[in-house]
Each structure stands twice: as structure tokens, then as C-alpha cells.
Design a protein around this motif. Structure first.
Motif, PDB file in Angstrom:
ATOM      1  N   GLY A   1       0.791  -1.226   0.000  1.00  0.00           N
ATOM      2  CA  GLY A   1       0.000   0.000   0.000  1.00  0.00           C
ATOM      3  C   GLY A   1       0.822   1.274   0.000  1.00  0.00           C
ATOM      4  O   GLY A   1       0.256   2.376   0.079  1.00  0.00           O
ATOM      5  N   HIS A   2       2.128   1.151  -0.125  1.00  0.00           N
ATOM      6  CA  HIS A   2       2.980   2.345  -0.124  1.00  0.00           C
ATOM      7  C   HIS A   2       2.761   3.145  -1.411  1.00  0.00           C
ATOM      8  O   HIS A   2       2.519   2.577  -2.475  1.00  0.00           O
ATOM      9  CB  HIS A   2       4.450   1.931  -0.029  1.00  0.00           C
ATOM     10  CG  HIS A   2       5.362   3.051   0.354  1.00  0.00           C
ATOM     11  ND1 HIS A   2       5.791   4.004  -0.542  1.00  0.00           N
ATOM     12  CD2 HIS A   2       5.937   3.373   1.553  1.00  0.00           C
ATOM     13  CE1 HIS A   2       6.581   4.858   0.072  1.00  0.00           C
ATOM     14  NE2 HIS A   2       6.687   4.504   1.347  1.00  0.00           N
ATOM     15  N   PRO A   3       2.816   4.487  -1.351  1.00  0.00           N
ATOM     16  CA  PRO A   3       2.605   5.297  -2.563  1.00  0.00           C
ATOM     17  C   PRO A   3       3.634   5.028  -3.655  1.00  0.00           C
ATOM     18  O   PRO A   3       3.337   5.239  -4.838  1.00  0.00           O
ATOM     19  CB  PRO A   3       2.729   6.741  -2.047  1.00  0.00           C
ATOM     20  CG  PRO A   3       2.457   6.667  -0.585  1.00  0.00           C
ATOM     21  CD  PRO A   3       2.945   5.333  -0.148  1.00  0.00           C
ATOM     22  N   GLU A   4       4.833   4.586  -3.288  1.00  0.00           N
ATOM     23  CA  GLU A   4       5.880   4.345  -4.271  1.00  0.00           C
ATOM     24  C   GLU A   4       5.993   2.859  -4.591  1.00  0.00           C
ATOM     25  O   GLU A   4       5.680   1.998  -3.763  1.00  0.00           O
ATOM     26  CB  GLU A   4       7.225   4.862  -3.754  1.00  0.00           C
ATOM     27  CG  GLU A   4       7.246   6.354  -3.475  1.00  0.00           C
ATOM     28  CD  GLU A   4       8.577   6.788  -2.902  1.00  0.00           C
ATOM     29  OE1 GLU A   4       9.589   6.122  -3.167  1.00  0.00           O
ATOM     30  OE2 GLU A   4       8.600   7.797  -2.177  1.00  0.00           O
ATOM     31  N   ARG A   5       6.475   2.577  -5.791  1.00  0.00           N
ATOM     32  CA  ARG A   5       6.616   1.184  -6.202  1.00  0.00           C
ATOM     33  C   ARG A   5       7.856   0.542  -5.584  1.00  0.00           C
ATOM     34  O   ARG A   5       7.852  -0.648  -5.287  1.00  0.00           O
ATOM     35  CB  ARG A   5       6.668   1.079  -7.727  1.00  0.00           C
ATOM     36  CG  ARG A   5       5.406   1.597  -8.411  1.00  0.00           C
ATOM     37  CD  ARG A   5       5.419   1.333  -9.899  1.00  0.00           C
ATOM     38  NE  ARG A   5       5.222  -0.080 -10.159  1.00  0.00           N
ATOM     39  CZ  ARG A   5       5.792  -0.729 -11.170  1.00  0.00           C
ATOM     40  NH1 ARG A   5       6.603  -0.087 -11.983  1.00  0.00           N
ATOM     41  NH2 ARG A   5       5.554  -2.011 -11.360  1.00  0.00           N
ATOM     42  N   TYR A   6       8.901   1.321  -5.390  1.00  0.00           N
ATOM     43  CA  TYR A   6      10.125   0.804  -4.785  1.00  0.00           C
ATOM     44  C   TYR A   6      10.646   1.825  -3.779  1.00  0.00           C
ATOM     45  O   TYR A   6      11.634   2.526  -4.026  1.00  0.00           O
ATOM     46  CB  TYR A   6      11.170   0.498  -5.870  1.00  0.00           C
ATOM     47  CG  TYR A   6      10.679  -0.529  -6.856  1.00  0.00           C
ATOM     48  CD1 TYR A   6      10.651  -1.877  -6.519  1.00  0.00           C
ATOM     49  CD2 TYR A   6      10.215  -0.142  -8.116  1.00  0.00           C
ATOM     50  CE1 TYR A   6      10.178  -2.829  -7.413  1.00  0.00           C
ATOM     51  CE2 TYR A   6       9.741  -1.087  -9.014  1.00  0.00           C
ATOM     52  CZ  TYR A   6       9.723  -2.427  -8.658  1.00  0.00           C
ATOM     53  OH  TYR A   6       9.251  -3.360  -9.544  1.00  0.00           O
ATOM     54  N   PRO A   7       9.985   1.930  -2.645  1.00  0.00           N
ATOM     55  CA  PRO A   7      10.344   2.983  -1.684  1.00  0.00           C
ATOM     56  C   PRO A   7      11.639   2.693  -0.931  1.00  0.00           C
ATOM     57  O   PRO A   7      12.041   1.533  -0.746  1.00  0.00           O
ATOM     58  CB  PRO A   7       9.158   2.977  -0.716  1.00  0.00           C
ATOM     59  CG  PRO A   7       8.648   1.573  -0.766  1.00  0.00           C
ATOM     60  CD  PRO A   7       8.820   1.147  -2.203  1.00  0.00           C
ATOM     61  N   ARG A   8      12.293   3.769  -0.513  1.00  0.00           N
ATOM     62  CA  ARG A   8      13.430   3.675   0.396  1.00  0.00           C
ATOM     63  C   ARG A   8      12.883   3.663   1.818  1.00  0.00           C
ATOM     64  O   ARG A   8      12.171   4.587   2.216  1.00  0.00           O
ATOM     65  CB  ARG A   8      14.374   4.861   0.204  1.00  0.00           C
ATOM     66  CG  ARG A   8      15.018   4.932  -1.165  1.00  0.00           C
ATOM     67  CD  ARG A   8      16.025   6.069  -1.216  1.00  0.00           C
ATOM     68  NE  ARG A   8      16.653   6.170  -2.522  1.00  0.00           N
ATOM     69  CZ  ARG A   8      17.680   6.966  -2.818  1.00  0.00           C
ATOM     70  NH1 ARG A   8      18.178   7.762  -1.853  1.00  0.00           N
ATOM     71  NH2 ARG A   8      18.203   7.010  -4.024  1.00  0.00           N
TER      72      ARG A   8
END
Length: 249
Positions: free
Chosen positions: A178-185
Motif C-alpha cells: 500500500g505504499h505510494p511508491e513502487r520501490y520505496p526507500r
């Protein structure tokens, strides 16, 4: 005909020369039309011993080398390849077919269209076998996972990814889906504090292994897996369900 991104692509009636800019598509074509594949990236490692011209990487392809190969079509992917490179090839008169794949079902549909339209051939038998392999439903208890793909800085699989869908179908829910980014840091302390049931460590793009990665997650179950099984859409889809189920069990 339009590719997966909706771009119109003029494909010759007969396709004899193919350049692939995506490792999984390279393996797919090599297993289906080996004589037609004339170029691939330096990262295209399957099948072993592939003897074609190399055109550098997915993010920095040698456009002049590709043009000199005179391909009937170049195969690319919306996530793997950079739009400016693909547009430069189009402006040079090269037909570029771009796939967009974020789920297992999209992989089947996209590959079927790619072979039928962009490669001018019948869908291969291995694709039908892969469909069958993935029809087995998961019926056990579900578990949670994080999927690091890089360290220094730590990055994980986030939303709308093929990897996330593969795991979901095997009963493993990505905690960062559910994170807004596809590959978050994500800082390492936060990853550890999430206390997932599994830390899935693929060997690409970062080469996680039994000795590189698990030490960062004390007290958590770490599962090194083949990145090819977890992230590639091609012939590996035939064996991926059984091998990943065994590794994750």
C-alpha cells in the motif's frame, strides 16, 4: 497494432530479426524463436551461452549498435527501459514494442500478444504450461513479508509490482503493497520493526544471499530466493510456483 502502452507500432508482415532490451523477454524469445534473436542487453543472462550481439544495459542501451543490427522489432518494457531511448529508436524508424506487466495474469496476456503481434508467431507451448502451473490456488494460512531489493540505501518492493502479485498468489502479503511508491526507500530499523513473517531476499537487482542480507534482520526468518523466479516473466513462470512454494514454506 497498439502495444501495452497504447502506442501504435507498425510491425513487418514477417519478423526475422529481433532485439530484446529486457532479460526476461530475451529468454522468452530465445526459447521460442532462437534464430530470430540478434541482439540483447549485457544483463540478459538466460539462456546460458546466448550468442547474440550485446547492446549494453537496459537503462543505457547502445542505440547506434541497435540500429546497425537492423531489427524488424525491438522488444522493451515500460518499467525496465527509459522512454527517451525508446523514442530515439522510433525516430530512427525502428519498430519498438513495449510491454507493461504488473501481475501474473498481465504477463500471460502481454506475452501472448507480443508473440502474436510483435514476433509474428504462435504463442509457445511453455506459455500454456505456465498458465496451467499458476492455476493451482493457494489454500494455506497467509503470511506477511517485506522484499528488499537494495541496501545502502535499503529499498523494498512497494505497490503494483509483478513481484508482489507473485507472492500474493503464493499466500504471502507484501507489507508495503500500500505504499505510494513502487520501490520505496525504507530505513532498516523500520523494516525490522514491522516484524514480517518472512524477509524475502531475491538475488537481483542486489545480490542478496545466505551471507549478505540476513544478518540485518536478527530474529526474523530470511528466505533468499532466485530473482529470476520472483521477478522474471518468461519460461521461468513454468517452474516458479513450485520452487517458490518450496522455498517459502
Amino acid at each position: 497494432m497498439d502495444d501495452d502502452t497504447g502506442a501504435a507500432v507498425r510491425i513487418p508482415v514477417t519478423v526475422r530479426r529481433i532485439v530484446s532490451l529486457v532479460p526476461s523477454l530475451t529468454e522468452s524469445v530465445a526459447a521460442t524463436l532462437p534464430g530470430a534473436l540478434v541482439g540483447a542487453t549485457d544483463w540478459c543472462s538466460h539462456p546460458a551461452g546466448l550468442d547474440v550481439a550485446r547492446v549494453r544495459g537496459t537503462k543505457n542501451p547502445d542505440l547506434d549498435a541497435i540500429r546497425r543490427l537492423a531489427p524488424d522489432v525491438v522488444l522493451a518494457n515500460a518499467e525496465e527501459n527509459r522512454p527517451p531511448d525508446l523514442e530515439a529508436l522510433r525516430e530512427a524508424g525502428v519498430a519498438v514494442w513495449v510491454t507493461r506487466i504488473e501481475t501474473v495474469e498481465e504477463a500471460f496476456a502481454s506475452l501472448e500478444r507480443m508473440f502474436a503481434v510483435a514476433c509474428r508467431t504462435e504463442p509457445p507451448g511453455w506459455l500454456a504450461r505456465a498458465r496451467q502451473a499458476w492455476r493451482v490456488p493457494f489454500d494455506g494460512p497467509r503470511r506477511t513479508a517485506i522484499v528488499p531489493i537494495w541496501r545502502r540505501p535499503w529499498m523494498v518492493v512497494g505497490r503494483d509490482t509483478f513481484t508482489g502479485d507473485v507472492l500474493r498468489r503464493l499466500g504471502v502479503d507484501n507489507l508495503y503493497a500500500g505504499h505510494p511508491e513502487r520501490y520505496p526507500r525504507i530505513p532498516l530499523p523500520e523494516l525490522v520493526e514491522r516484524r514480517p513473517d518472512l524477509v524475502v531476499l531475491p538475488d537481483e537487482p542486489y545480490a542478496f544471499s545466505e551471507t549478505d542480507g540476513p544478518e540485518s534482520f536478527p530474529g526474523l526468518r530470511c528466505v533468499p530466493v532466485s530473482g529470476r523466479l520472483l521477478t522474471w516473466y518468461g519460461p521461468s513462470l513454468v517452474e516458479a510456483p513450485a520452487l517458490l512454494r518450496a522455498a517459502l514454506s
